[in-house]
Design a protein around this motif. Sequence first.
Motif, mmCIF file in Angstrom:
data_model
loop_
_atom_site.group_PDB
_atom_site.id
_atom_site.type_symbol
_atom_site.label_atom_id
_atom_site.label_comp_id
_atom_site.label_asym_id
_atom_site.label_seq_id
_atom_site.Cartn_x
_atom_site.Cartn_y
_atom_site.Cartn_z
ATOM 1 N N UNK A 1 11.900 -9.074 16.896
ATOM 2 C CA UNK A 1 13.248 -8.694 17.328
ATOM 3 C C UNK A 1 13.330 -7.185 17.523
ATOM 4 N N UNK A 2 12.746 -6.413 16.589
ATOM 5 C CA UNK A 2 12.791 -4.951 16.681
ATOM 6 C C UNK A 2 12.053 -4.434 17.903
ATOM 7 N N UNK A 3 10.961 -5.107 18.271
ATOM 8 C CA UNK A 3 10.168 -4.661 19.414
ATOM 9 C C UNK A 3 10.721 -5.140 20.751
ATOM 10 N N UNK A 4 11.707 -6.054 20.694
ATOM 11 C CA UNK A 4 12.286 -6.575 21.922
ATOM 12 C C UNK A 4 11.593 -7.803 22.465
ATOM 13 N N UNK A 5 10.597 -8.304 21.760
ATOM 14 C CA UNK A 5 9.923 -9.528 22.217
ATOM 15 C C UNK A 5 10.850 -10.733 22.107
ATOM 16 N N UNK A 6 11.703 -10.726 21.079
ATOM 17 C CA UNK A 6 12.773 -11.725 20.972
ATOM 18 C C UNK A 6 14.081 -10.995 21.212
ATOM 19 N N UNK A 7 14.851 -11.467 22.182
ATOM 20 C CA UNK A 7 16.129 -10.839 22.516
ATOM 21 C C UNK A 7 17.254 -11.791 22.135
ATOM 22 N N UNK A 8 18.144 -11.293 21.272
ATOM 23 C CA UNK A 8 19.207 -12.115 20.702
ATOM 24 C C UNK A 8 20.580 -11.607 21.131
#
Length: 207
Positions: free
Chosen positions: A170-177
């Motif tokens: 999430x922090x790296x932007x690979x998962x976008x919430x």
Amino acid sequence: MPVEGGGIDRKALWVVRELGLPAIVKACASCRSTRHHPTGKFRVNANGKLLDVWLLIRCELCGRTSKVPVHERVRVQSLDHERLLVFEGNDPAMVRRLTVDAAFAGRAGHRLDWSGTWELETDVPFYEFGGDDPAPLEVVVRFELPAPVRVGKLLTAGFGLSRSAVRDAVASGRIRLPLAVDAKAREGFTLFVTAPAPPREAAGGRG
């Protein structure tokens, strides 16, 4: 929150499946238990022009029946006739609606215990996080019941990752919430996976 630079090639559906209704947590007058479950019935009492409606619940331990106020001392004319018939007929949909309603619980002075009421189904279809396909992934999350589930818990269960791996993704932007990873969701949302990630790890999928 679509992925930048093009459309989505892969889509997945996660469903928070209902396993049961939450327990109603309030002190029992006969024993030390605090867990209750609805009996499936209402009690309606008319006293002249005034009306009381209660949801009947039963203690999980000793079986004592008690009442949760739905309407207290309301004028008969002020309650819609069809709604009154719903209570008098012990309508199952109304029992369920009130049992899962957190706002109703707050007004009535009890809280809800959602443990064991849901499981996450991810195999319609299932995609591993990362995997061999680098194409973006759109995951639609749907709820069969309004259980407050932490978003991070859904991600660890759905992708089989540790909490630290989820936070890194999430922090790296690979998962976008569309909401914070520590937030509790009660209704559906959509998330996006934009790049490959670490290998799958074992994780449970039940609340």
